[in-house]
Design a protein around this motif. Structure first.
Motif, PDB file in Angstrom:
ATOM      1  N   ALA A 122     -11.029   5.638   9.972  1.00  0.00           N
ATOM      2  CA  ALA A 122     -11.778   4.761   9.798  1.00  0.00           C
ATOM      3  C   ALA A 122     -13.015   4.730  10.503  1.00  0.00           C
ATOM      4  O   ALA A 122     -13.819   4.079  10.283  1.00  0.00           O
ATOM      5  CB  ALA A 122     -10.802   3.760  10.139  1.00  0.00           C
ATOM      6  N   GLY A 123     -13.606   6.104  11.082  1.00  0.00           N
ATOM      7  CA  GLY A 123     -14.526   6.053  11.530  1.00  0.00           C
ATOM      8  C   GLY A 123     -15.024   5.594  13.206  1.00  0.00           C
ATOM      9  O   GLY A 123     -16.290   5.874  13.393  1.00  0.00           O
ATOM     10  N   ALA A 150      -3.666   6.780  16.178  1.00  0.00           N
ATOM     11  CA  ALA A 150      -5.253   7.856  16.192  1.00  0.00           C
ATOM     12  C   ALA A 150      -5.464   8.328  14.925  1.00  0.00           C
ATOM     13  O   ALA A 150      -6.910   8.473  14.455  1.00  0.00           O
ATOM     14  CB  ALA A 150      -4.716   8.787  16.803  1.00  0.00           C
ATOM     15  N   GLY A 151      -4.543   8.643  14.157  1.00  0.00           N
ATOM     16  CA  GLY A 151      -5.170   9.031  12.711  1.00  0.00           C
ATOM     17  C   GLY A 151      -5.773   8.138  12.180  1.00  0.00           C
ATOM     18  O   GLY A 151      -7.344   9.065  10.876  1.00  0.00           O
ATOM     19  N   ALA A 152      -5.641   7.324  11.731  1.00  0.00           N
ATOM     20  CA  ALA A 152      -6.041   6.330  11.894  1.00  0.00           C
ATOM     21  C   ALA A 152      -7.306   5.489  11.741  1.00  0.00           C
ATOM     22  O   ALA A 152      -8.479   5.421  10.841  1.00  0.00           O
ATOM     23  CB  ALA A 152      -5.089   4.826  11.404  1.00  0.00           C
ATOM     24  N   LEU A 176       1.189  -0.939  -0.133  1.00  0.00           N
ATOM     25  CA  LEU A 176       0.097  -0.493  -0.284  1.00  0.00           C
ATOM     26  C   LEU A 176       0.424   1.274   0.327  1.00  0.00           C
ATOM     27  O   LEU A 176       2.351   1.534   0.221  1.00  0.00           O
ATOM     28  CB  LEU A 176      -0.496  -0.182   0.815  1.00  0.00           C
ATOM     29  N   ALA A 177       0.325   2.391  -0.654  1.00  0.00           N
ATOM     30  CA  ALA A 177       1.085   3.741  -0.435  1.00  0.00           C
ATOM     31  C   ALA A 177       1.373   3.708   1.342  1.00  0.00           C
ATOM     32  O   ALA A 177       2.442   4.192   0.743  1.00  0.00           O
ATOM     33  CB  ALA A 177      -0.160   5.003  -0.545  1.00  0.00           C
ATOM     34  N   ASN A 178       1.447   3.666   2.001  1.00  0.00           N
ATOM     35  CA  ASN A 178       1.893   3.893   3.410  1.00  0.00           C
ATOM     36  C   ASN A 178       1.168   2.825   4.658  1.00  0.00           C
ATOM     37  O   ASN A 178       0.497   2.475   4.620  1.00  0.00           O
ATOM     38  CB  ASN A 178       1.982   4.852   3.663  1.00  0.00           C
ATOM     39  N   ALA A 179       1.283   3.094   5.528  1.00  0.00           N
ATOM     40  CA  ALA A 179       0.890   2.083   6.957  1.00  0.00           C
ATOM     41  C   ALA A 179       0.004   2.821   7.234  1.00  0.00           C
ATOM     42  O   ALA A 179      -0.545   1.921   7.618  1.00  0.00           O
ATOM     43  CB  ALA A 179       2.504   2.462   7.758  1.00  0.00           C
ATOM     44  N   THR A 180       0.112   4.127   7.472  1.00  0.00           N
ATOM     45  CA  THR A 180      -1.052   4.572   7.486  1.00  0.00           C
ATOM     46  C   THR A 180      -2.519   4.370   7.119  1.00  0.00           C
ATOM     47  O   THR A 180      -3.532   4.029   7.287  1.00  0.00           O
ATOM     48  CB  THR A 180      -1.193   6.475   8.220  1.00  0.00           C
ATOM     49  N   ALA A 181      -2.101   4.613   5.784  1.00  0.00           N
ATOM     50  CA  ALA A 181      -3.274   3.853   5.077  1.00  0.00           C
ATOM     51  C   ALA A 181      -3.968   2.361   5.494  1.00  0.00           C
ATOM     52  O   ALA A 181      -4.648   1.714   5.730  1.00  0.00           O
ATOM     53  CB  ALA A 181      -2.766   4.089   3.515  1.00  0.00           C
ATOM     54  N   ALA A 182      -2.942   1.488   5.593  1.00  0.00           N
ATOM     55  CA  ALA A 182      -2.907   0.053   5.709  1.00  0.00           C
ATOM     56  C   ALA A 182      -3.513   0.060   6.699  1.00  0.00           C
ATOM     57  O   ALA A 182      -4.631  -1.389   7.274  1.00  0.00           O
ATOM     58  CB  ALA A 182      -1.209  -0.615   5.994  1.00  0.00           C
ATOM     59  N   LEU A 183      -3.488   0.973   7.831  1.00  0.00           N
ATOM     60  CA  LEU A 183      -3.721   0.555   9.365  1.00  0.00           C
ATOM     61  C   LEU A 183      -5.408   0.903   8.811  1.00  0.00           C
ATOM     62  O   LEU A 183      -6.326   0.298   9.830  1.00  0.00           O
ATOM     63  CB  LEU A 183      -3.504   1.481  10.133  1.00  0.00           C
ATOM     64  N   THR A 184      -5.875   2.105   8.225  1.00  0.00           N
ATOM     65  CA  THR A 184      -7.114   2.760   8.115  1.00  0.00           C
ATOM     66  C   THR A 184      -8.004   1.797   7.487  1.00  0.00           C
ATOM     67  O   THR A 184      -8.855   1.106   7.779  1.00  0.00           O
ATOM     68  CB  THR A 184      -6.606   4.426   6.966  1.00  0.00           C
ATOM     69  N   LEU A 185      -7.623   1.232   6.446  1.00  0.00           N
ATOM     70  CA  LEU A 185      -8.392   0.163   5.350  1.00  0.00           C
ATOM     71  C   LEU A 185      -8.490  -1.691   6.113  1.00  0.00           C
ATOM     72  O   LEU A 185      -9.344  -1.886   6.496  1.00  0.00           O
ATOM     73  CB  LEU A 185      -7.247  -0.100   4.260  1.00  0.00           C
ATOM     74  N   ALA A 186      -7.529  -2.098   6.774  1.00  0.00           N
ATOM     75  CA  ALA A 186      -8.097  -2.589   7.680  1.00  0.00           C
ATOM     76  C   ALA A 186      -8.485  -2.393   8.570  1.00  0.00           C
ATOM     77  O   ALA A 186      -9.900  -3.622   8.534  1.00  0.00           O
ATOM     78  CB  ALA A 186      -6.013  -2.784   9.098  1.00  0.00           C
TER      79      ALA A 186
END
Length: 325
Positions: free
Chosen positions: A71-72, A65-67, A32-42
């Protein structure tokens, strides 16, 4: 053939080689583009109810915390143990059973190994998805290393600040093929193999350019790791009197106390390195100017910060004794 594409040959090759490094199958990770995106999408793919709480450690980087927010979910901070700098699985399980919790995010501090079976057990006992933020654990997760992928998905960072960096990038590891399929859709505008966008996704794919850098990095990883090991040995030598074993297993509380992260105050030491004006006497000159003024200028005090290093009183005494200060 010179054509640039999404999910191209370099990305697929990089994914296969990364899987080999971590001792898993190529289909058990997605880049993925970055690990923050990985956390969010997971977290999104786990199906946690929007607006529910996500238990997570208060001691972590802001991106964790941003992720959760992206993720809502609502971050619900928990304390960490002094010996591991990670949350206690039993305490988190008790909190999760109280209700209103949609997900649990656990962070591997500085990439140190977590008790993965314990967190797998928390997920099984509560039925609440657990996602592991293993951003700094690229080498910890190596095949035969101190931490292995379990039932909980793990996000790894490939950012330039990590031991293995490709500039920007991340990976999500999971043994759940349905979770990974959903993450791949979410990372590609909802598309996956067809022209139908089945989910409201985003663009979080790893580019071919980043994959090319990653492949080059893996080619030299053995030498890179050896250099990191040399740096580690230097730090161990410098941490006079601190017991630590190679790799992991550090006595976190002892190290924290050595640096006065826990209790006690720090002494300020002025380090006279080369200043903004290019001279080696910049710090000394600045101190003289400040001392001569009844009321030091704010700008001078700010400049002094670049030469000021907080150290434990014992370390200051040791350095004075050997003539280092």
């Amino acid at each position: 053939n010179g054509w640039y594409s999404n999910h191209g040959p370099l990305t697929r090759r990089f994914q296969a080689r990364q899987a080999g490094h971590w001792g898993i199958e190529a289909g058990q990770l997605t880049l993925l583009a970055n690990a923050t995106a990985a956390l969010t999408l997971a977290l999104l793919a786990c199906g946690a109810a929007p607006g529910s709480r996500c238990l997570m450690p208060s001691w972590t980087f802001a991106a964790s915390a941003g992720a959760v927010r992206a993720a809502g979910l609502v971050p619900h901070f928990t304390d960490v143990r002094r010996d591991t700098w990670a949350p206690d699985p039993a305490e988190v399980q008790a909190l999760a059973m109280a209700g209103g919790v949609g997900a649990i995010l656990v962070v591997a501090p500085f990439g140190a190994p977590l008790d993965v079976p314990a967190w797998d057990a928390v997920q099984a006992a509560t039925g609440i998805p657990v996602v592991i933020d293993a951003a700094a654990a690229f080498d910890t997760l190596r095949a035969g290393g101190p931490m292995a992928l379990g039932a909980c998905p793990m996000a790894v960072s490939l950012h330039a600040t990590k031991v293995f960096g490709i500039g920007e990038g991340g990976a999500l590891l999971s043994r759940d093929p349905r979770l990974l399929e959903r993450v791949r859709r979410l990372a590609n505008f909802g598309f996956l193999g067809t022209r139908e966008a089945a989910l409201p996704g985003v663009n979080a794919k790893l580019s071919e350019y980043a994959a090319a850098i990653g492949l080059a990095g893996l080619d030299t990883w053995r030498d890179t790791r050896a250099r990191w090991a040399a740096v580690t040995r230097s730090y161990r030598t410098g941490l006079h009197g601190t017991e630590a074993s190679p790799g992991f297993g550090y006595p976190f509380e002892k190290i924290a106390r050595a640096f006065r992260m826990i209790d006690d105050a720090m002494d300020a030491v002025i380090v006279p390195w080369r200043g903004e004006d290019g001279t080696d006497t910049a710090a000394t000159d600045l101190l003289r100017r400040i001392a001569a003024m009844p009321r030091p200028l704010t700008d001078d005090l700010r400049r002094l910060q670049q030469y000021t290093v907080p150290v434990p009183p014992k370390a200051r005494g040791y350095w004075l004794g050997v003539g280092a200060l």
